[in-house]
Design a protein around this motif. Structure first.
Motif, short mmCIF file in Angstrom:
data_model
loop_
_atom_site.label_atom_id
_atom_site.label_comp_id
_atom_site.label_asym_id
_atom_site.label_seq_id
_atom_site.Cartn_x
_atom_site.Cartn_y
_atom_site.Cartn_z
N VAL A 16 18.28 27.91 51.13
CA VAL A 16 18.15 28.14 49.72
C VAL A 16 19.47 27.78 49.08
N VAL A 17 19.83 27.25 47.65
CA VAL A 17 20.93 27.54 47.30
C VAL A 17 20.67 27.89 46.18
N ARG A 18 21.44 28.95 45.50
CA ARG A 18 22.05 28.49 44.06
C ARG A 18 22.87 27.82 43.28
N LEU A 19 22.84 26.85 42.61
CA LEU A 19 23.57 25.55 42.63
C LEU A 19 24.73 25.99 41.57
N ALA A 64 20.67 18.54 35.71
CA ALA A 64 21.36 19.30 35.75
C ALA A 64 20.64 20.27 36.71
N PRO A 65 20.38 20.53 37.92
CA PRO A 65 19.69 21.32 38.81
C PRO A 65 19.88 22.89 39.54
N GLY A 66 18.87 23.73 39.25
CA GLY A 66 19.93 24.73 39.21
C GLY A 66 19.63 25.59 40.65
N TRP A 67 18.42 24.65 41.80
CA TRP A 67 18.50 25.28 42.29
C TRP A 67 17.86 23.99 44.30
#
Length: 127
Positions: A16-19, A64-67
């Motif tokens: 899981v990546v917090r972008l 604008a992805p957040g995850w």
């Protein structure tokens, strides 16, 4: 949301990546910090949740992805798929060795219960 059949069968680990940014170059990963690793039943549940996301219409926000999630098989490289989620424009963009071109861009309903659950899991993973 459609997930690649190969990824459903072979995924053993999900990051899981917090972008924090978009990829550098066409094939680069989305930039950000890995905040959680899901394996076993957690990975299976996450894949099921993503597969249950209902479709939606596109909403323009500039993406604008957040995850993001990155799914790996038992060899842990290369990535089977990376899916970057933008809860504003309802878009998820996928890439990876298991992703056919037709699945590269999809739209999901961010206010649907499965999407809210997924967002909650992302936020919980981020602490």
């Amino acid at each position: 949301m459609q997930l690649p059949a190969r990824a459903l069968d072979e995924t053993v680990l999900i990051e899981v990546v917090r972008l924090s940014g978009l990829p550098v170059g066409r094939d680069g990963p989305y930039l950000g910090a890995v905040v959680a690793l899901w394996s076993g039943s957690e990975a299976t549940a996450a894949l099921s949740l993503m597969a249950s996301l209902p479709g939606s219409e596109q909403h323009r926000c500039g993406f604008a992805p957040g995850w993001s999630v990155r799914a790996y098989d038992e060899h842990l490289a290369p990535v089977l798929f990376e899916a970057a989620f933008c809860f504003t424009c309802h878009e998820v963009r996928m890439r990876g060795t298991a992703v056919p071109p037709a699945m590269a861009a999809q739209y999901f309903a961010p206010s649907a219960p499965p999407a809210l659950t997924l967002l909650s899991l992302f936020r919980r993973a981020n602490g």
